[in-house]
Design a protein around this motif. Structure first.
Motif: not given
Lengths: 212, 251
Positions: A111, A113-114, A117, A121, A123, A132, A136, A212, B93, B97-102, B110-111, B159-160
């Motif tokens: 998505x 949004x990833x 985000x 940040x 990144x 990120x 996924x 996950x 947001x 929009x969190x990172x689901x893999x973390x 992370x940042x 996170x922000x």
């Protein structure tokens, strides 16, 4: 039709050797190469956007021409390369174009949004991909990569076009000279099974690890 | 300080922002209201560099964000320079929009680790401290999918904050939440407003929250600021009929 166990056992070493030296080698090295290159194509296309059009044409061209033609073309153009090397290169590059499409589908399933985000940040691009997007995207891509590797596996008999004898060709030759096709191809089939089954299990494990 | 100068944003033929000028002072909390499509979310997205600026300039503490004037010409800044200025800004947001893999903790560290170059241990401690603030310290090792929407949004706030931004952008942060989860998130934000001097730009439909937290409310209509006032005045005695109708519709 009779089954001759002794004969079956006697052809086993020759078939196994052809399998390991050619089929397995080409498939394993070719798949790794295809998986790595495919990822490079997919990320390059995504990062360059519209400027990746020339790359796209090249990939489409490779994907849409048959493997035997590519094998013969590369074999006679670069005649300093061994036939086996040509085989690995052609299979690796050919299937990288398919795998690139699988990666692309996986990447596009992430998505928006990833990405946003990650931007919010600050990144850097390599971190956005590595931490990120790819973890996924690969989850969605992995089963399809496995399927392409299997397709490559099944295409290895094409190597006969450049004179490389892999297991199926060897089996045909044995069958042709002894008329004992049943034993020969049963053994060949069992060798395939012995190789694919653990691979399938390995892929499933890998998929689980990425969950996950 | 944030300064928008002659900002124009077009999507194809649609002009969303039309020559916008406004300034937000350091530490100020500004709420942006207006009908959907009036350009308020676009302002936050432009500040976060999620959209390209069609014309004009945005300055953060006098530093240009995405474009600058060089020899009388408007030129785009290099991505690395943009990134440096952008680090002062954080955003939360609507969809978290969190990172689901973390894990929760990895989302937050992370940042700081990979952008600010903080040592892991320090980033971890800082993250846990911030998690404590948002009331989720015990969920540090959970994965986002195991959390409720309200908890996810609080992690997103953490996170922000872990980047220690000077400016925090809140884009309809409670709009995707079940009504009973809204309160916790707003409470966390009220606390941040009370205990820090982070500049906040808020797009929200929670008028009580806007009233409590902000110093100034801007009413947008068709890509322009229709009126601006202190919250009490804006919500009780708006000048424009358009504003009155809008407030009646959402209150």
């Amino acid at each position: 039709m009779t089954w001759d166990t002794e004969f079956a056992l006697s052809v086993f070493p020759e078939l196994l050797s052809a399998f390991v030296r050619v089929t397995l080698l080409v498939t394993v090295v070719g798949s790794l190469m295809a998986a790595a290159l495919g990822l490079v194509w997919a990320i390059t296309q995504r990062s360059l956007g519209r400027r990746s059009l020339p790359l796209r044409w090249v990939l489409d061209f490779i994907r849409m021409t048959p493997i035997p033609v590519q094998l013969l073309f590369v074999y006679y153009t670069f005649n300093n390369l061994s036939a086996l090397t040509v085989g690995i290169l052609v299979f690796g590059i050919h299937y990288s174009t398919y795998m690139a499409e699988s990666y692309r589908a996986g990447i596009e399933s992430i998505r928006k949004g990833q990405w946003e985000a990650a931007t919010a940040l600050s990144l850097p691009p390599h971190r956005t991909w590595r931490a990120v997007i790819l973890p996924q995207a690969l989850r969605a891509t992995l089963p399809s990569l496995g399927n392409w590797a299997i397709a490559m596996f099944k295409d290895t008999p094409f190597l006969i076009f450049i004179g490389v004898l892999e297991m199926v060709t060897v089996a045909r030759q044995i069958g042709g000279s002894t008329f004992r096709y049943t034993e020969t191809f049963t053994i060949a089939g069992l060798i395939f099974l012995a190789a694919s089954y653990p691979t399938a299990i390995l892929m499933r494990r890998l998929e689980k690890r990425l969950a996950y | 300080m944030i300064h928008f100068q002659d900002v124009v944003k077009r999507f194809g033929d649609t002009t969303v922002l039309d020559g916008l000028d406004f300034t937000v002072a350091p530490g100020e909390r500004v709420t942006l209201i207006g009908p959907s499509g009036s350009g308020k979310t676009t302002i936050l997205r432009l500040l976060m560099t999620l959209e390209d600026l069609t014309e004009g300039f945005i300055y953060v503490d006098g530093e240009p964000l995405t474009h600058e004037l060089r020899d009388g010409k408007r030129v785009a800044r290099r991505p690395r320079d943009v990134s440096k200025t952008r680090r002062r800004i954080g955003m939360v947001f609507q969809q978290f929009n969190l990172f689901p893999n973390m894990s929760v903790l990895e989302n937050i560290t992370e940042a700081p680790i990979h952008v600010l170059g903080k040592p892991k241990q320090e980033a971890r401690e800082d993250a846990l401290r911030i998690l404590e603030q948002v009331g989720l310290r015990e969920r540090a090792n959970a994965h986002p999918m195991q959390l409720s929407g309200g908890q996810q949004q609080r992690v997103a706030i953490a996170r922000a904050l872990a980047m220690h931004p000077e400016i925090l952008l809140l884009d309809e942060v409670t709009s995707a939440l079940d009504p009973e989860l809204v309160g916790d998130v707003l409470e966390v934000l009220r606390e941040i407003a009370r205990t820090t001097n982070i500049t906040m730009l808020i797009v929200t439909h929670e008028m009580q929250f806007a009233r409590d937290v902000s110093n100034r409310v801007l009413m947008f209509d068709s890509g322009r600021i229709l009126e601006e006032a202190e919250p009490d005045k804006m919500f009780s005695h708006p000048e424009h009929e358009r504003t009155r109708r809008f407030l009646q519709a959402i209150l």
